[in-house]
Design a protein around this motif. Sequence first.
Motif, mmCIF file in Angstrom:
data_model
loop_
_atom_site.group_PDB
_atom_site.id
_atom_site.type_symbol
_atom_site.label_atom_id
_atom_site.label_comp_id
_atom_site.label_asym_id
_atom_site.label_seq_id
_atom_site.Cartn_x
_atom_site.Cartn_y
_atom_site.Cartn_z
ATOM 1 N N LEU A 17 0.884 -1.162 0.000
ATOM 2 C CA LEU A 17 0.000 0.000 0.000
ATOM 3 C C LEU A 17 0.920 1.209 0.000
ATOM 4 O O LEU A 17 1.791 1.328 0.866
ATOM 5 C CB LEU A 17 -0.898 0.016 1.238
ATOM 6 N N THR A 18 0.741 2.076 -0.985
ATOM 7 C CA THR A 18 1.679 3.176 -1.159
ATOM 8 C C THR A 18 0.969 4.449 -1.596
ATOM 9 O O THR A 18 -0.115 4.401 -2.168
ATOM 10 C CB THR A 18 2.776 2.804 -2.172
ATOM 11 N N PRO A 64 -8.670 5.327 1.187
ATOM 12 C CA PRO A 64 -9.112 6.499 1.958
ATOM 13 C C PRO A 64 -9.307 6.213 3.446
ATOM 14 O O PRO A 64 -8.999 7.062 4.288
ATOM 15 C CB PRO A 64 -10.438 6.881 1.289
ATOM 16 N N ALA A 65 -9.773 5.013 3.786
ATOM 17 C CA ALA A 65 -9.983 4.676 5.201
ATOM 18 C C ALA A 65 -8.675 4.620 5.981
ATOM 19 O O ALA A 65 -8.681 4.669 7.212
ATOM 20 C CB ALA A 65 -10.713 3.346 5.315
ATOM 21 N N ALA A 66 -7.544 4.529 5.280
ATOM 22 C CA ALA A 66 -6.235 4.446 5.942
ATOM 23 C C ALA A 66 -5.399 5.700 5.690
ATOM 24 O O ALA A 66 -4.181 5.678 5.861
ATOM 25 C CB ALA A 66 -5.500 3.207 5.464
ATOM 26 N N THR A 67 -6.045 6.777 5.309
ATOM 27 C CA THR A 67 -5.319 8.027 5.048
ATOM 28 C C THR A 67 -4.420 8.371 6.228
ATOM 29 O O THR A 67 -4.834 8.281 7.382
ATOM 30 C CB THR A 67 -6.313 9.183 4.778
ATOM 31 N N GLY A 68 -3.187 8.731 5.914
ATOM 32 C CA GLY A 68 -2.228 9.086 6.959
ATOM 33 C C GLY A 68 -1.269 7.971 7.314
ATOM 34 O O GLY A 68 -0.242 8.217 7.937
ATOM 35 N N GLY A 94 -6.004 -10.918 19.946
ATOM 36 C CA GLY A 94 -5.776 -10.023 18.819
ATOM 37 C C GLY A 94 -7.041 -9.243 18.499
ATOM 38 O O GLY A 94 -8.035 -9.300 19.223
ATOM 39 N N SER A 95 -7.018 -8.515 17.388
ATOM 40 C CA SER A 95 -8.169 -7.707 17.004
ATOM 41 C C SER A 95 -8.330 -7.700 15.486
ATOM 42 O O SER A 95 -7.429 -8.068 14.744
ATOM 43 C CB SER A 95 -8.014 -6.278 17.523
ATOM 44 N N THR A 96 -9.500 -7.247 15.058
ATOM 45 C CA THR A 96 -9.813 -7.169 13.634
ATOM 46 C C THR A 96 -9.639 -5.734 13.166
ATOM 47 O O THR A 96 -10.195 -4.808 13.759
ATOM 48 C CB THR A 96 -11.257 -7.620 13.373
ATOM 49 N N VAL A 97 -8.869 -5.531 12.130
ATOM 50 C CA VAL A 97 -8.670 -4.216 11.528
ATOM 51 C C VAL A 97 -9.689 -4.009 10.416
ATOM 52 O O VAL A 97 -10.302 -2.957 10.300
ATOM 53 C CB VAL A 97 -7.229 -4.078 10.978
#
Length: 128
Positions: A17-18, A64-68, A94-97
């Motif tokens: 992801l870039t 967009p949900a991972a902006t930044g 653990g957790s769900t992303v």
Amino acid sequence: MDEKALKPGMFSWFELLTSDVAAAKKFYGALFGWTTKDMDTPNTPYTIVSANGEEVAGMMPIPPAATGMPPAWGVYVTVADVDATVRRVGELGGSTVMPPTDIPGMLRFAVVRDPQGATFSVITYAKK
């Protein structure tokens, strides 16, 4: 894809992801001799990466949900059942992303985080 990678527990796919797919294609192509092929996908541009003629990874813009988030490589581990694996991740602390998601006719995947915070994806490929 190597048939061995389709067995549960095996690393089977890698994905970048870039913020600049074009620059990444140029960099990795020059560094490793990788070739790329852009796919026609309905939601987001996706690039398949090949090494020595074998598809080994993908590249896509940071969603967009991972902006930044900084650009990063992710890994996929093949599992027999994505939903059961996501439940087990939670049971083990653990957790769900990103919850289980289908790419119809191709695969089902989810992004999870281990108790220490390391993120990885689990995937089940559609039977051909």
